[in-house]
Write an enzyme that holds these catalytic residues in place. Structure first.
Site, PDB file in Angstrom:
ATOM      1  N   CYS A   1       0.857  -1.186   0.000  1.00  0.00           N
ATOM      2  CA  CYS A   1       0.000   0.000   0.000  1.00  0.00           C
ATOM      3  C   CYS A   1       0.888   1.228   0.000  1.00  0.00           C
ATOM      4  O   CYS A   1       1.866   1.288   0.744  1.00  0.00           O
ATOM      5  CB  CYS A   1      -0.850   0.079   1.265  1.00  0.00           C
ATOM      6  SG  CYS A   1      -1.704  -1.412   1.662  1.00  0.00           S
TER       7      CYS A   1
ATOM      8  N   THR B   1      -7.873 -16.730  -5.895  1.00  0.00           N
ATOM      9  CA  THR B   1      -8.654 -16.762  -7.133  1.00  0.00           C
ATOM     10  C   THR B   1      -9.479 -18.037  -7.276  1.00  0.00           C
ATOM     11  O   THR B   1     -10.599 -18.002  -7.800  1.00  0.00           O
ATOM     12  CB  THR B   1      -7.682 -16.589  -8.329  1.00  0.00           C
ATOM     13  OG1 THR B   1      -7.005 -15.332  -8.144  1.00  0.00           O
ATOM     14  CG2 THR B   1      -8.387 -16.583  -9.661  1.00  0.00           C
TER      15      THR B   1
HETATM   16  C1  LIG Z   1     -10.402  -9.705  -5.972  1.00  0.00           C
HETATM   17  C2  LIG Z   1      -9.161  -9.755  -5.112  1.00  0.00           C
HETATM   18  C3  LIG Z   1      -9.093  -8.968  -3.971  1.00  0.00           C
HETATM   19  C4  LIG Z   1      -7.948  -9.012  -3.151  1.00  0.00           C
HETATM   20  N1  LIG Z   1      -7.905  -8.237  -2.032  1.00  0.00           N
HETATM   21  C5  LIG Z   1      -6.813  -8.307  -1.216  1.00  0.00           C
HETATM   22  C6  LIG Z   1      -6.755  -7.570  -0.001  1.00  0.00           C
HETATM   23  O1  LIG Z   1      -7.693  -6.876   0.385  1.00  0.00           O
HETATM   24  N2  LIG Z   1      -5.615  -7.660   0.734  1.00  0.00           N
HETATM   25  C7  LIG Z   1      -4.553  -8.452   0.379  1.00  0.00           C
HETATM   26  O2  LIG Z   1      -3.553  -8.522   1.118  1.00  0.00           O
HETATM   27  N3  LIG Z   1      -4.593  -9.183  -0.758  1.00  0.00           N
HETATM   28  C8  LIG Z   1      -5.687  -9.127  -1.555  1.00  0.00           C
HETATM   29  N4  LIG Z   1      -5.736  -9.905  -2.683  1.00  0.00           N
HETATM   30  C9  LIG Z   1      -4.595 -10.779  -3.023  1.00  0.00           C
HETATM   31  C10 LIG Z   1      -4.857 -12.225  -2.593  1.00  0.00           C
HETATM   32  O3  LIG Z   1      -5.011 -12.303  -1.178  1.00  0.00           O
HETATM   33  C11 LIG Z   1      -3.686 -13.149  -3.038  1.00  0.00           C
HETATM   34  O4  LIG Z   1      -2.481 -12.736  -2.411  1.00  0.00           O
HETATM   35  C12 LIG Z   1      -3.479 -13.121  -4.544  1.00  0.00           C
HETATM   36  O5  LIG Z   1      -4.702 -13.079  -5.220  1.00  0.00           O
HETATM   37  C13 LIG Z   1      -2.666 -14.333  -5.032  1.00  0.00           C
HETATM   38  O6  LIG Z   1      -3.314 -15.545  -4.734  1.00  0.00           O
HETATM   39  P1  LIG Z   1      -4.266 -16.327  -5.799  1.00  0.00           P
HETATM   40  O7  LIG Z   1      -3.483 -16.438  -7.083  1.00  0.00           O
HETATM   41  O8  LIG Z   1      -4.569 -17.634  -5.152  1.00  0.00           O
HETATM   42  O9  LIG Z   1      -5.468 -15.474  -5.997  1.00  0.00           O
HETATM   43  C14 LIG Z   1      -6.866  -9.869  -3.514  1.00  0.00           C
HETATM   44  C15 LIG Z   1      -6.960 -10.668  -4.664  1.00  0.00           C
HETATM   45  C16 LIG Z   1      -8.086 -10.640  -5.456  1.00  0.00           C
HETATM   46  C17 LIG Z   1      -8.133 -11.517  -6.680  1.00  0.00           C
END
Ligand SMILES: Cc1cc2nc3c(=O)[nH]c(=O)nc-3n(C[C@H](O)[C@H](O)[C@H](O)COP(=O)(O)O)c2cc1C
Length: 308
Positions: A130, A270
């Site tokens: 952030c 995801t």
């Molecule tokens: C729609 C969306 C919202 C997310 N919001 C946050 C969040 O609020 N805080 C955070 O640390 N990561 C957030 N992430 C990141 C996920 O926690 C994760 O680190 C990232 O998507 C990789 O994992 P994945 O490939 O399994 O989705 C978000 C990801 C997605 C797709």
């Protein structure tokens, strides 16, 4: 019966599967679709001091092997969270991780200490991807800046363990992981989404309104795996600090890869948008794999990949 419990700091998870921040609802709404008592832990949406509307739509786009998002940390702010969500925290039947974001050191400390006071939250995850509004740079982008932030947050966590969630965007994040551990991180969450761009060639516009977003899903899995393995071997193993390997886990085999690369737990993001029940399938598949490996506990397999 194989033992699937793992420990993050002082907290024992019933299994290594953790639903990642921002992908399981504000505080576990995904529990309407799946039985949370079968999941190791869930993470809240990242909460900031003030409420945020986030970015203008379109904020999400589907890619061939993943998704792109620029939600912009839309959330109700900590006061509303304490009023509307916190009272329900202790009734959630799994370990609950409170995710904290901010745009200044003071804002992070305020939200972290409020999270720490919630009955039912035992781990607080600091999302450092952030920007600091004073200089526009990300707190997580520079190890020195990260150390300053975490050294202020750590004493504010009187009961909870501190998880630090790093982005892979700075490239070599070994110094960042080292700084987080020196500041008292009980575990590292690796990785957040990766900055990326998608273009609609018919309209010649970017696929999401903000242009650049964060890519997640299967497409980032090999990158996340490499980062976890690097940090495990070079930083976390000797310090005995566990890693939550996060990025593109869509199948139990992806989770098993994270464990072999050095992760103690595995974040699922995801995949829950594709099918909220995938995390339950991943728990089952991972448990059978540990059994087939002839191990009595999944912890025997952490970091056990045979590297060339
Ligand atoms: C729609 C969306 C919202 C997310 N919001 C946050 C969040 O609020 N805080 C955070 O640390 N990561 C957030 N992430 C990141 C996920 O926690 C994760 O680190 C990232 O998507 C990789 O994992 P994945 O490939 O399994 O989705 C978000 C990801 C997605 C797709």
């Amino acid at each position: 019966m194989v033992q699937m419990q793992v420990k993050l700091g002082q907290v024992t998870l019933r299994n290594p599967i953790v639903l990642a921040a921002g992908t399981a609802g504000v505080m576990g709404e995904i529990g309407d679709a799946i039985d949370l008592s079968k999941i190791g832990a869930i993470t809240t949406k990242s909460i900031t001091q003030e409420s945020r509307n986030g970015n203008a739509p379109i904020r999400m786009a589907t890619l061939q092997d993943g998704m792109l998002n620029a939600i912009g940390l839309a959330n109700e702010g900590i006061d509303s969270f304490m009023h509307n969500q916190a009272p329900n925290a202790s009734s959630i039947d799994t370990t609950l991780i409170g995710s904290v974001a901010g745009d200044s050191v003071d804002a992070y400390v305020a939200v972290a200490s409020a999270m720490d006071s919630i009955d039912g939250i035992d781990l607080v995850e600091i999302n450092v991807s952030c920007p600091n509004t004073a200089d526009g740079l990300e707190f997580g982008g520079c190890p020195k800046r990260l150390a300053i932030l975490l050294n202020e947050i750590r004493p504010a966590l009187s009961r909870s363990g501190m998880l630090v969630k790093l982005s892979a965007a700075p490239g070599d994040i070994r110094p960042h992981a080292q700084a987080a551990i020196e500041a008292g991180a009980d575990a590292l969450t690796l990785i957040n989404t990766i900055p990326a761009l998608a273009i609609d060639v018919e309209t010649r516009t970017t696929s999401i309104s903000r242009g650049i977003g964060g890519v997640s899903g299967a497409i980032i899995h090999p990158i996340a795996l490499r980062v976890v393995n690097d940090i495990y071997n070079d930083v976390a193993k000797s310090a005995n600090v566990p890693i939550i390997g996060t990025g593109g886990t869509m199948h139990w085999k992806d989770a098993a890869e994270f464990i072999l690369a050095g992760a103690t737990a595995v974040g699922i993001g995801t995949a829950s948008f594709v099918n909220p029940a995938l995390s339950l399938k991943i728990v089952k598949g991972l448990t059978s794999w540990v059994n087939r490996q002839g191990c009595s506990s999944i912890t025997e397999l952490i970091g056990s990949v045979k590297l060339p």
